[in-house]
Write a protein that holds these residues in place. Structure first.
Motif, PDB file in Angstrom:
ATOM      1  N   LEU A 115       1.062  -1.310  -0.036  1.00 35.99           N
ATOM      2  CA  LEU A 115      -0.103  -0.058   0.158  1.00 35.99           C
ATOM      3  C   LEU A 115       0.890   1.304  -0.185  1.00 35.99           C
ATOM      4  CD1 LEU A 115      -2.867   1.201   0.465  1.00 35.99           C
ATOM      5  CD2 LEU A 115      -2.299   1.052   2.883  1.00 35.99           C
ATOM      6  N   ALA A 116       0.322   2.299  -0.568  1.00 37.97           N
ATOM      7  CA  ALA A 116       1.176   3.746  -0.684  1.00 37.97           C
ATOM      8  C   ALA A 116      -0.111   4.574  -0.083  1.00 37.97           C
ATOM      9  CB  ALA A 116       1.521   4.051  -1.791  1.00 37.97           C
ATOM     10  N   ILE A 117       0.465   5.423   0.878  1.00 44.39           N
ATOM     11  CA  ILE A 117      -0.516   6.635   1.384  1.00 44.39           C
ATOM     12  C   ILE A 117       0.140   7.930   0.911  1.00 44.39           C
ATOM     13  CG2 ILE A 117      -1.447   7.581   3.495  1.00 44.39           C
ATOM     14  CD1 ILE A 117      -0.978   5.050   4.728  1.00 44.39           C
ATOM     15  N   SER A 118      -0.407   8.733   0.136  1.00 42.69           N
ATOM     16  CA  SER A 118       0.074   9.919  -0.449  1.00 42.69           C
ATOM     17  C   SER A 118      -0.763  11.328  -0.216  1.00 42.69           C
ATOM     18  CB  SER A 118       0.451   9.517  -1.830  1.00 42.69           C
ATOM     19  OG  SER A 118       0.732  10.849  -2.497  1.00 42.69           O
ATOM     20  N   THR A 119      -0.223  12.097  -0.344  1.00 48.72           N
ATOM     21  CA  THR A 119      -0.947  13.422  -0.330  1.00 48.72           C
ATOM     22  C   THR A 119      -1.656  13.426  -1.941  1.00 48.72           C
ATOM     23  OG1 THR A 119       0.798  14.501  -1.845  1.00 48.72           O
ATOM     24  CG2 THR A 119       0.916  14.711   0.744  1.00 48.72           C
ATOM     25  N   PRO A 120      -2.831  14.244  -1.792  1.00 48.26           N
ATOM     26  CA  PRO A 120      -3.550  14.190  -3.123  1.00 48.26           C
ATOM     27  C   PRO A 120      -2.813  14.662  -4.461  1.00 48.26           C
ATOM     28  CG  PRO A 120      -4.720  15.109  -1.285  1.00 48.26           C
ATOM     29  CD  PRO A 120      -3.429  14.979  -0.959  1.00 48.26           C
ATOM     30  N   GLU A 121      -1.970  15.509  -4.170  1.00 51.38           N
ATOM     31  CA  GLU A 121      -1.075  16.005  -5.319  1.00 51.38           C
ATOM     32  C   GLU A 121      -0.069  14.984  -6.056  1.00 51.38           C
ATOM     33  OE1 GLU A 121      -2.534  19.326  -2.582  1.00 51.38           O
ATOM     34  OE2 GLU A 121      -1.328  17.410  -2.370  1.00 51.38           O
ATOM     35  N   ARG A 122       0.217  14.052  -5.103  1.00 55.09           N
ATOM     36  CA  ARG A 122       1.175  13.097  -5.557  1.00 55.09           C
ATOM     37  C   ARG A 122       0.596  11.505  -5.821  1.00 55.09           C
ATOM     38  NH1 ARG A 122       6.432  14.451  -4.961  1.00 55.09           N
ATOM     39  NH2 ARG A 122       7.006  12.808  -6.708  1.00 55.09           N
ATOM     40  N   LYS A 123      -0.635  11.529  -5.786  1.00 54.21           N
ATOM     41  CA  LYS A 123      -1.122  10.204  -5.625  1.00 54.21           C
ATOM     42  C   LYS A 123      -1.015   9.581  -7.119  1.00 54.21           C
ATOM     43  CE  LYS A 123      -5.706   7.822  -5.257  1.00 54.21           C
ATOM     44  NZ  LYS A 123      -7.112   7.675  -5.277  1.00 54.21           N
ATOM     45  N   GLY A 124      -1.237  10.396  -8.233  1.00 53.38           N
ATOM     46  CA  GLY A 124      -0.948  10.071  -9.522  1.00 53.38           C
ATOM     47  C   GLY A 124       0.344   9.386  -9.747  1.00 53.38           C
ATOM     48  N   ASP A 125       1.350  10.162  -9.220  1.00 51.96           N
ATOM     49  CA  ASP A 125       2.841   9.709  -9.372  1.00 51.96           C
ATOM     50  C   ASP A 125       3.118   8.192  -8.520  1.00 51.96           C
ATOM     51  OD1 ASP A 125       3.478  12.131 -10.727  1.00 51.96           O
ATOM     52  OD2 ASP A 125       4.022  13.061  -8.670  1.00 51.96           O
ATOM     53  N   MET A 126       2.439   8.100  -7.484  1.00 51.72           N
ATOM     54  CA  MET A 126       2.584   6.961  -6.852  1.00 51.72           C
ATOM     55  C   MET A 126       1.800   5.863  -7.332  1.00 51.72           C
ATOM     56  SD  MET A 126       4.326   7.882  -4.559  1.00 51.72           S
ATOM     57  CE  MET A 126       4.509   6.175  -3.502  1.00 51.72           C
ATOM     58  N   GLU A 127       0.721   6.085  -8.090  1.00 49.76           N
ATOM     59  CA  GLU A 127       0.136   5.117  -9.123  1.00 49.76           C
ATOM     60  C   GLU A 127       0.854   4.780 -10.194  1.00 49.76           C
ATOM     61  OE1 GLU A 127      -4.737   6.122  -8.224  1.00 49.76           O
ATOM     62  OE2 GLU A 127      -3.484   7.152  -9.753  1.00 49.76           O
ATOM     63  N   GLN A 128       1.529   5.731 -10.757  1.00 46.01           N
ATOM     64  CA  GLN A 128       2.517   5.524 -12.100  1.00 46.01           C
ATOM     65  C   GLN A 128       3.705   4.575 -11.553  1.00 46.01           C
ATOM     66  OE1 GLN A 128       1.767   6.453 -15.374  1.00 46.01           O
ATOM     67  NE2 GLN A 128       3.533   5.000 -15.621  1.00 46.01           N
ATOM     68  N   ALA A 129       4.193   4.874 -10.143  1.00 42.85           N
ATOM     69  CA  ALA A 129       5.316   4.205  -9.810  1.00 42.85           C
ATOM     70  C   ALA A 129       4.637   2.780  -9.344  1.00 42.85           C
ATOM     71  CB  ALA A 129       5.845   4.755  -8.473  1.00 42.85           C
ATOM     72  N   ALA A 130       3.532   2.498  -9.013  1.00 42.13           N
ATOM     73  CA  ALA A 130       2.996   0.976  -8.827  1.00 42.13           C
ATOM     74  C   ALA A 130       3.001   0.466 -10.033  1.00 42.13           C
ATOM     75  CB  ALA A 130       1.585   1.264  -8.212  1.00 42.13           C
ATOM     76  N   ARG A 131       2.810   0.920 -11.194  1.00 43.58           N
ATOM     77  CA  ARG A 131       2.693   0.346 -12.451  1.00 43.58           C
ATOM     78  C   ARG A 131       4.095   0.100 -12.914  1.00 43.58           C
ATOM     79  NH1 ARG A 131      -1.786   3.946 -12.983  1.00 43.58           N
ATOM     80  NH2 ARG A 131      -0.430   5.599 -13.690  1.00 43.58           N
ATOM     81  N   ASP A 132       4.896   1.237 -13.023  1.00 40.89           N
ATOM     82  CA  ASP A 132       6.210   0.949 -13.580  1.00 40.89           C
ATOM     83  C   ASP A 132       7.273   0.070 -12.716  1.00 40.89           C
ATOM     84  OD1 ASP A 132       5.682   2.964 -15.194  1.00 40.89           O
ATOM     85  OD2 ASP A 132       6.460   4.609 -13.988  1.00 40.89           O
ATOM     86  N   SER A 133       6.741  -0.061 -11.530  1.00 42.40           N
ATOM     87  CA  SER A 133       7.664  -1.060 -10.752  1.00 42.40           C
ATOM     88  C   SER A 133       7.015  -2.360 -10.877  1.00 42.40           C
ATOM     89  CB  SER A 133       7.476  -0.697  -9.458  1.00 42.40           C
ATOM     90  OG  SER A 133       6.315  -0.924  -8.751  1.00 42.40           O
ATOM     91  N   GLY A 134       5.881  -2.766 -11.341  1.00 42.02           N
ATOM     92  CA  GLY A 134       5.544  -3.941 -11.542  1.00 42.02           C
ATOM     93  C   GLY A 134       4.814  -4.587 -10.429  1.00 42.02           C
ATOM     94  N   GLN A 135       4.861  -3.819  -9.339  1.00 43.51           N
ATOM     95  CA  GLN A 135       4.345  -4.309  -7.918  1.00 43.51           C
ATOM     96  C   GLN A 135       2.705  -4.104  -7.754  1.00 43.51           C
ATOM     97  OE1 GLN A 135       6.006  -5.815  -5.706  1.00 43.51           O
ATOM     98  NE2 GLN A 135       7.817  -5.635  -7.103  1.00 43.51           N
ATOM     99  N   GLU A 136       2.204  -3.070  -8.474  1.00 42.44           N
ATOM    100  CA  GLU A 136       0.718  -2.753  -8.619  1.00 42.44           C
ATOM    101  C   GLU A 136       0.176  -2.641  -7.198  1.00 42.44           C
ATOM    102  OE1 GLU A 136      -0.717  -2.294 -11.314  1.00 42.44           O
ATOM    103  OE2 GLU A 136       0.595  -2.683 -12.838  1.00 42.44           O
ATOM    104  N   PHE A 137       0.723  -2.097  -6.314  1.00 43.43           N
ATOM    105  CA  PHE A 137       0.347  -1.984  -5.057  1.00 43.43           C
ATOM    106  C   PHE A 137      -0.707  -0.657  -4.984  1.00 43.43           C
ATOM    107  CE2 PHE A 137       4.444   0.328  -5.766  1.00 43.43           C
ATOM    108  CZ  PHE A 137       4.140   1.650  -5.414  1.00 43.43           C
ATOM    109  N   ALA A 138      -1.532  -0.788  -3.991  1.00 48.32           N
ATOM    110  CA  ALA A 138      -2.759   0.129  -3.785  1.00 48.32           C
ATOM    111  C   ALA A 138      -2.249   1.344  -3.552  1.00 48.32           C
ATOM    112  CB  ALA A 138      -3.771  -0.353  -2.991  1.00 48.32           C
ATOM    113  N   CYS A 139      -2.750   2.388  -3.899  1.00 42.39           N
ATOM    114  CA  CYS A 139      -2.459   4.004  -3.741  1.00 42.39           C
ATOM    115  C   CYS A 139      -3.604   4.453  -2.979  1.00 42.39           C
ATOM    116  CB  CYS A 139      -1.748   4.800  -4.771  1.00 42.39           C
ATOM    117  SG  CYS A 139      -0.514   3.790  -5.787  1.00 42.39           S
ATOM    118  N   VAL A 140      -3.621   5.267  -1.882  1.00 42.76           N
ATOM    119  CA  VAL A 140      -4.635   6.115  -1.127  1.00 42.76           C
ATOM    120  C   VAL A 140      -4.234   7.596  -0.690  1.00 42.76           C
ATOM    121  CG1 VAL A 140      -5.910   3.977  -0.718  1.00 42.76           C
ATOM    122  CG2 VAL A 140      -4.668   5.049   0.773  1.00 42.76           C
TER     123      VAL A 140
END
Length: 539
Positions: A115-140
């Motif tokens: 799981l990743a917990i992020s500020t609203p402004e960086r949620k998209g970046d964390m979601e991209q990192a989840a895809r790019d890393s291949g881990q596909e962890f949830a982001c909120v």
């Protein structure tokens, strides 16, 4: 002997002892930046909010040993959610909000979070990192409904001091950043050390108040500031960052009795015009590192605050701390003070022979007693080789060059490792080089530190460039780099050259490259790109 088993249990004990005392204080300036309420929150209130969050995390299936990325800047909510996750045995991985795409992708892949917990402004970046890393962890974000990760485990977690509580990524000298695993005991030892250090930086149990502008995602604010306040029932004021012109008003408004600093802060504050209210505050001492030696005495005289210089690393925690908290502090000499009675130290020469005199050498440290690693980091995540290398021959090898005088006081000399220290951030040259080498027109690059009067070091890049060598090209490289790595890592100076200084095995000659950088600066043959290095603001 540390009595508590976890960060959470230590906080529970503090909340039981001092329920009505404030634990967190948010100043109006910080509240405005983050869009949150200002004011104080008591230990009892924080504990109640923590238990609510703990129930929510438990209900979605978070379990002991899970890793959760936390990109929350310096928001006070960081502490609340850390406590809640710690109560479940979950390991938090604090994320520097200045990190960009390639850095987030690496951490996402290496840490294997759920799981990743992020500020609203960086949620998209964390979601991209989840895809790019291949881990596909949830982001909120903190306002989102938590996703169900697995069936909730009704068995209660029984905390152990050696269980991991956090993993902080540090810049190494080779390869990618290392995940520094920190156990509960690491944080408990840090709070215990600070609460009992005494001398100039004595903390009292009568409502101590600390202010810090330092980043929560570093060990200083997490381990020392927060845990020290928990240990003595104090109140912590965390600023979003260091604001020089409003700093002293923030100090006064917070009613701080102590503060934390980095060397860049006194330099900037001394450059501001003197004011009648310079000494109008309630601070008894400042605790930090890296003050410009020539400013140490003038700063203390102008602002009426003793600044206690100290040495520690993320890896050493409170297992080995050197602090100049006893008089005489030898101000203005880069004096770190004497090692505490709990630690063993050795100054090792290049020939592998310990230095008994006053010559400089590498600082090696360990804890006295049966376990030399008490209070230190546990290990580097998924890197036993690096962990064993750091602990070669039963000593932790710091990579810092120090000397010891006839009185037994230690003095910082230089860094043995190829690390750039800019405004409190450790930057691995190879980390920057690896990103820059992804540029299609960069054939080769060597990065090194050069002196900076305000920041300590600045990043200098010597680049073998396939295109036209110009200021526009240098600035284009910097803008390209800002999209891929934290702004402070991007070169502040760029020099184009036909070749690098290399060894016979084609490795960079670091010393020769640094000397060349200094000569190019002196001749004004490098492009100054420092003005482009700014935090990347998210709209």
């Amino acid at each position: 002997m540390i009595e508590h088993k976890s960060v959470f249990s230590a906080f529970c004990a503090a909340a039981e002892k001092w329920p009505e005392r404030p634990f967190l204080n948010v100043l109006p300036e910080t509240a405005k930046v983050y869009g949150i309420a200002s004011g104080e929150t008591s230990y009892a209130e924080v504990l109640a909010q923590t238990r609510d969050a703990q129930e929510r995390y438990c209900a979605v299936g978070l379990q002991a040993g899970d890793r959760v990325l936390m990109l929350l800047e310096n928001r006070p909510a960081f502490f609340l959610h850390w406590l809640a996750l710690n109560a479940l045995g979950v390991v938090i991985v604090p994320i520097n909000p200045d990190l960009q795409s390639s850095e987030l992708e690496y951490i996402g892949r290496h840490a294997e979070p759920v799981l990743a917990i992020s500020t609203p402004e960086r949620k998209g970046d964390m979601e991209q990192a989840a895809r790019d890393s291949g881990q596909e962890f949830a982001c909120v974000t903190l306002a989102d409904t938590l996703p169900v990760l697995r069936a909730s485990d009704t068995a209660s977690y029984s905390a152990v001091q050696d269980d991991p509580a956090a993993m902080l990524y540090t810049s190494g000298t080779t390869g990618s950043p290392k995940g520094c695993v920190l156990a509960n005991r690491y944080f408990l030892e840090a709070g215990h050390w600070y609460a009992n250090a005494g001398g100039t930086c004595t903390l009292k149990e009568d409502a101590e108040r600390m202010i810090t502008p330092l980043p929560i995602f570093h060990m200083n604010a997490m381990a020392y500031s927060a845990m020290a306040m928990v240990a003595v029932g104090g109140c912590l004021t965390v600023l979003d960052r260091f604001h020089p012109r409003s700093w002293w008003q923030n100090v006064r408004d917070s009613r701080a009795t102590c503060l934390h600093y980095l060397g860049v802060m006194p330099s900037i504050l001394m450059s501001l015009p003197e004011a009648p209210e310079d000494k109008r505050h309630s601070v008894r001492f400042g605790f930090g590192a890296g003050i410009d030696a020539k400013l140490h005495i003038p700063f203390e005289e102008r602002f009426g605050i003793p600044l206690v210089e100290a040495w520690a690393m993320t890896e050493t925690g409170a297992g080995s701390v050197i602090a100049a908290n006893q008089e005489p502090r030898k101000r203005g000499m880069n004096c770190l003070g004497k090692p505490g009675p709990e630690m063993d130290v050795c100054i090792m020469g290049d020939d592998g022979v310990p230095i008994a005199g006053t010559e400089p050498g590498e600082l090696l440290v360990r804890r006295k007693g049966d376990d030399p690693r008490v209070g230190f980091y546990s290990h580097y995540f998924k890197d036993d080789v690096a962990t064993n290398e750091a602990w070669a021959d039963g000593w932790f090898h710091t990579g810092d060059i120090v000397r010891r005088d006839e009185d037994g006081d230690f003095f910082f000399v230089d860094r043995k490792k190829n690390v750039i220290r800019r405004s409190g951030e450790n930057i691995a040259a190879v980390d920057v080089e690896s990103v820059l080498m992804q540029h299609p027109d960069i054939e080769a690059v060597a990065v090194c530190p050069v002196p900076d009067a305000i920041r300590g070091d600045e990043v200098f890049a010597s680049i073998v460039w396939r295109g036209e060598q110009s200021k526009d090209a240098a600035e284009a490289i910097v803008r390209w780099g800002l999209e891929r790595m934290a702004y402070y890592k991007v070169p502040g100076y760029i020099a184009f050259c036909s070749s690098l200084k290399l060894t016979g095995t084609q490795k960079i000659q670091r010393a020769a490259q640094k000397q060349m950088a200094l000569e190019l600066l002196e001749k004004s043959e490098a492009y100054d790109t420092i003005h482009l290095k700014r935090r990347q603001l998210v709209s």
